[in-house]
Design a protein around this motif. Sequence first.
Motif, PDB file in Angstrom:
ATOM      1  N   LEU A  30       0.706  -1.294  -0.154  1.00 11.89           N
ATOM      2  CA  LEU A  30      -0.093   0.013  -0.048  1.00 11.89           C
ATOM      3  C   LEU A  30       0.994   1.170  -0.187  1.00 11.89           C
ATOM      4  O   LEU A  30       0.535   2.382  -0.779  1.00 11.89           O
ATOM      5  CB  LEU A  30      -0.980   0.042   1.260  1.00 11.89           C
ATOM      6  N   PHE A  31       1.988   1.263   0.701  1.00 18.69           N
ATOM      7  CA  PHE A  31       2.733   2.459   0.844  1.00 18.69           C
ATOM      8  C   PHE A  31       4.231   2.131   0.487  1.00 18.69           C
ATOM      9  O   PHE A  31       5.346   2.137   1.116  1.00 18.69           O
ATOM     10  CB  PHE A  31       2.910   3.082   2.173  1.00 18.69           C
ATOM     11  N   PRO A  32       4.615   1.599  -0.845  1.00 17.98           N
ATOM     12  CA  PRO A  32       5.859   1.294  -1.198  1.00 17.98           C
ATOM     13  C   PRO A  32       6.833   2.199  -1.361  1.00 17.98           C
ATOM     14  O   PRO A  32       6.375   3.496  -1.636  1.00 17.98           O
ATOM     15  CB  PRO A  32       5.605   0.322  -2.471  1.00 17.98           C
ATOM     16  N   ASN A  33       8.256   2.078  -1.274  1.00 18.97           N
ATOM     17  CA  ASN A  33       9.120   3.170  -1.683  1.00 18.97           C
ATOM     18  C   ASN A  33       9.783   2.600  -2.939  1.00 18.97           C
ATOM     19  O   ASN A  33       9.546   1.502  -3.558  1.00 18.97           O
ATOM     20  CB  ASN A  33       9.914   3.426  -0.563  1.00 18.97           C
ATOM     21  N   THR A  34      10.663   3.262  -3.696  1.00 18.47           N
ATOM     22  CA  THR A  34      11.297   3.104  -4.809  1.00 18.47           C
ATOM     23  C   THR A  34      12.621   2.183  -4.796  1.00 18.47           C
ATOM     24  O   THR A  34      13.225   1.871  -5.477  1.00 18.47           O
ATOM     25  CB  THR A  34      11.619   4.314  -5.667  1.00 18.47           C
ATOM     26  N   SER A  35      12.975   1.807  -3.488  1.00 16.46           N
ATOM     27  CA  SER A  35      14.137   1.093  -3.169  1.00 16.46           C
ATOM     28  C   SER A  35      14.192  -0.297  -3.695  1.00 16.46           C
ATOM     29  O   SER A  35      15.186  -0.695  -4.097  1.00 16.46           O
ATOM     30  CB  SER A  35      14.523   1.187  -1.666  1.00 16.46           C
ATOM     31  N   GLY A  36      12.809  -0.951  -3.808  1.00 22.75           N
ATOM     32  CA  GLY A  36      13.010  -2.302  -4.204  1.00 22.75           C
ATOM     33  C   GLY A  36      13.343  -3.168  -2.979  1.00 22.75           C
ATOM     34  O   GLY A  36      12.938  -4.446  -3.144  1.00 22.75           O
ATOM     35  N   SER A  37      14.108  -2.988  -1.931  1.00 23.49           N
ATOM     36  CA  SER A  37      14.439  -3.898  -1.103  1.00 23.49           C
ATOM     37  C   SER A  37      14.355  -3.200   0.202  1.00 23.49           C
ATOM     38  O   SER A  37      14.604  -3.999   1.334  1.00 23.49           O
ATOM     39  CB  SER A  37      16.013  -4.020  -1.262  1.00 23.49           C
ATOM     40  N   HIS A  38      13.913  -2.035   0.518  1.00 17.35           N
ATOM     41  CA  HIS A  38      13.623  -1.577   1.990  1.00 17.35           C
ATOM     42  C   HIS A  38      12.283  -1.339   2.002  1.00 17.35           C
ATOM     43  O   HIS A  38      11.469  -1.058   1.059  1.00 17.35           O
ATOM     44  CB  HIS A  38      14.594  -0.366   2.178  1.00 17.35           C
ATOM     45  N   MET A  39      11.722  -1.254   3.330  1.00 18.25           N
ATOM     46  CA  MET A  39      10.461  -1.101   3.865  1.00 18.25           C
ATOM     47  C   MET A  39      10.506  -0.099   5.078  1.00 18.25           C
ATOM     48  O   MET A  39      11.412  -0.099   6.032  1.00 18.25           O
ATOM     49  CB  MET A  39       9.807  -2.302   4.107  1.00 18.25           C
ATOM     50  N   SER A  40       9.847   0.926   5.014  1.00 19.27           N
ATOM     51  CA  SER A  40       9.701   2.034   6.234  1.00 19.27           C
ATOM     52  C   SER A  40       9.042   1.286   7.371  1.00 19.27           C
ATOM     53  O   SER A  40       8.035   0.631   7.044  1.00 19.27           O
ATOM     54  CB  SER A  40       8.826   2.984   5.680  1.00 19.27           C
ATOM     55  N   LEU A  41       9.504   1.460   8.532  1.00 19.76           N
ATOM     56  CA  LEU A  41       8.832   0.851   9.721  1.00 19.76           C
ATOM     57  C   LEU A  41       8.104   2.075  10.216  1.00 19.76           C
ATOM     58  O   LEU A  41       7.600   1.999  11.475  1.00 19.76           O
ATOM     59  CB  LEU A  41       9.862   0.581  10.618  1.00 19.76           C
ATOM     60  N   ARG A  42       7.684   3.092   9.811  1.00 18.73           N
ATOM     61  CA  ARG A  42       6.870   4.112  10.282  1.00 18.73           C
ATOM     62  C   ARG A  42       5.340   3.940  10.468  1.00 18.73           C
ATOM     63  O   ARG A  42       4.724   4.357  11.538  1.00 18.73           O
ATOM     64  CB  ARG A  42       6.826   5.371   9.147  1.00 18.73           C
ATOM     65  N   TYR A  43       5.087   2.574  10.008  1.00 12.63           N
ATOM     66  CA  TYR A  43       3.497   1.980  10.202  1.00 12.63           C
ATOM     67  C   TYR A  43       3.462   1.318  11.478  1.00 12.63           C
ATOM     68  O   TYR A  43       2.685   0.614  11.936  1.00 12.63           O
ATOM     69  CB  TYR A  43       3.185   1.386   9.129  1.00 12.63           C
ATOM     70  N   LEU A  44       4.874   0.968  12.299  1.00  9.45           N
ATOM     71  CA  LEU A  44       4.624   0.083  13.418  1.00  9.45           C
ATOM     72  C   LEU A  44       3.688   0.528  14.321  1.00  9.45           C
ATOM     73  O   LEU A  44       3.025  -0.096  15.076  1.00  9.45           O
ATOM     74  CB  LEU A  44       6.099  -0.187  13.923  1.00  9.45           C
ATOM     75  N   ARG A  45       3.747   2.082  14.562  1.00  4.24           N
ATOM     76  CA  ARG A  45       3.051   2.734  15.537  1.00  4.24           C
ATOM     77  C   ARG A  45       1.227   2.453  15.347  1.00  4.24           C
ATOM     78  O   ARG A  45       0.556   2.314  16.161  1.00  4.24           O
ATOM     79  CB  ARG A  45       3.317   3.983  15.890  1.00  4.24           C
ATOM     80  N   TYR A  46       0.890   2.152  13.991  1.00  5.21           N
ATOM     81  CA  TYR A  46      -0.377   2.151  13.811  1.00  5.21           C
ATOM     82  C   TYR A  46      -0.834   0.743  13.981  1.00  5.21           C
ATOM     83  O   TYR A  46      -2.068   0.414  14.075  1.00  5.21           O
ATOM     84  CB  TYR A  46      -0.622   2.575  12.311  1.00  5.21           C
ATOM     85  N   ILE A  47       0.066  -0.279  14.249  1.00 11.68           N
ATOM     86  CA  ILE A  47      -0.324  -1.576  14.198  1.00 11.68           C
ATOM     87  C   ILE A  47      -0.008  -2.156  15.354  1.00 11.68           C
ATOM     88  O   ILE A  47      -0.151  -3.542  15.957  1.00 11.68           O
ATOM     89  CB  ILE A  47       0.234  -2.663  13.210  1.00 11.68           C
ATOM     90  N   ASP A  48       0.337  -1.342  16.428  1.00  9.93           N
ATOM     91  CA  ASP A  48       0.600  -1.648  18.031  1.00  9.93           C
ATOM     92  C   ASP A  48      -0.718  -2.361  18.607  1.00  9.93           C
ATOM     93  O   ASP A  48      -0.740  -3.299  19.213  1.00  9.93           O
ATOM     94  CB  ASP A  48       1.089  -0.641  18.701  1.00  9.93           C
ATOM     95  N   ASP A  49      -1.892  -1.525  18.409  1.00  9.75           N
ATOM     96  CA  ASP A  49      -2.978  -2.021  18.905  1.00  9.75           C
ATOM     97  C   ASP A  49      -4.034  -2.429  17.697  1.00  9.75           C
ATOM     98  O   ASP A  49      -4.457  -1.576  17.104  1.00  9.75           O
ATOM     99  CB  ASP A  49      -3.651  -0.661  19.720  1.00  9.75           C
ATOM    100  N   LEU A  50      -4.073  -3.685  17.766  1.00  6.88           N
ATOM    101  CA  LEU A  50      -4.868  -4.305  16.525  1.00  6.88           C
ATOM    102  C   LEU A  50      -6.191  -3.877  16.754  1.00  6.88           C
ATOM    103  O   LEU A  50      -6.872  -4.099  15.635  1.00  6.88           O
ATOM    104  CB  LEU A  50      -4.693  -5.627  16.360  1.00  6.88           C
ATOM    105  N   ALA A  51      -6.888  -3.646  17.931  1.00  2.00           N
ATOM    106  CA  ALA A  51      -8.236  -3.242  18.003  1.00  2.00           C
ATOM    107  C   ALA A  51      -8.614  -1.776  17.348  1.00  2.00           C
ATOM    108  O   ALA A  51      -9.744  -1.735  17.079  1.00  2.00           O
ATOM    109  CB  ALA A  51      -8.575  -3.170  19.389  1.00  2.00           C
ATOM    110  N   GLU A  52      -7.498  -1.000  17.204  1.00  2.00           N
ATOM    111  CA  GLU A  52      -7.722   0.343  16.819  1.00  2.00           C
ATOM    112  C   GLU A  52      -7.287   0.444  15.314  1.00  2.00           C
ATOM    113  O   GLU A  52      -7.775   1.665  14.701  1.00  2.00           O
ATOM    114  CB  GLU A  52      -6.568   1.333  17.454  1.00  2.00           C
ATOM    115  N   ILE A  53      -6.869  -0.594  14.500  1.00  2.00           N
ATOM    116  CA  ILE A  53      -6.440  -0.333  13.305  1.00  2.00           C
ATOM    117  C   ILE A  53      -7.779  -0.228  12.557  1.00  2.00           C
ATOM    118  O   ILE A  53      -7.635   0.689  11.422  1.00  2.00           O
ATOM    119  CB  ILE A  53      -5.950  -1.543  12.822  1.00  2.00           C
ATOM    120  N   GLY A  54      -8.748  -0.401  12.820  1.00  2.00           N
ATOM    121  CA  GLY A  54     -10.005  -0.120  11.713  1.00  2.00           C
ATOM    122  C   GLY A  54     -10.527   1.151  12.096  1.00  2.00           C
ATOM    123  O   GLY A  54     -11.568   1.583  11.265  1.00  2.00           O
TER     124      GLY A  54
END
Length: 161
Positions: A30-54
């Motif tokens: 959903l939020f790719p970058n152009t590196s092709g081999s790296h992934m941003s970890l900035r989304y970790l804070r949004y998946i900390d509480d699975l009940a809130e993700i919706g």
Amino acid sequence: MQHPIGEDTPQADVDRRARLYLLIIFGAILFPNTSGSHMSLRYLRYIDDLAEIGCYSWGAAVLGYMYRGFCRCSMGTRVEVPAFCSLLQIWVWTRLRPFQPIPADPPADYLTVPMPYARRWSRGVRRRMETHHSLLPFRDQLDRMTAQTVCSYFGFTRLTT
């Protein structure tokens, strides 16, 4: 090697795997970058509480990310767009008739088996009838489109200024 999730799998393991899958979906699809081999970890804070993700508006976030990627690509020397282009492709196929692939007849279980929206364009498409790797026909189609043609695709009756 990971074991399949079963009835006796501890909830902590299920949650950990869910977070891993969500991180891959967010960072690589959903939020790719152009590196092709790296992934941003900035989304970790949004998946900390699975009940809130919706509670988050992920569709708007993906759309905003796509707009930003296309804007940056059009203004600079970048040649890759960091965006979920499959989503844009499905939108174009839905809205702009000259670009729609020719779908085959729907399968017999079409009405009983729920399918993702995009699947109707990929199931049974006659690949030889499409121009996948030729940019010139698409540019010609866009050049031939008038403002009134575009408005009719979106259901507008007249242009407004």
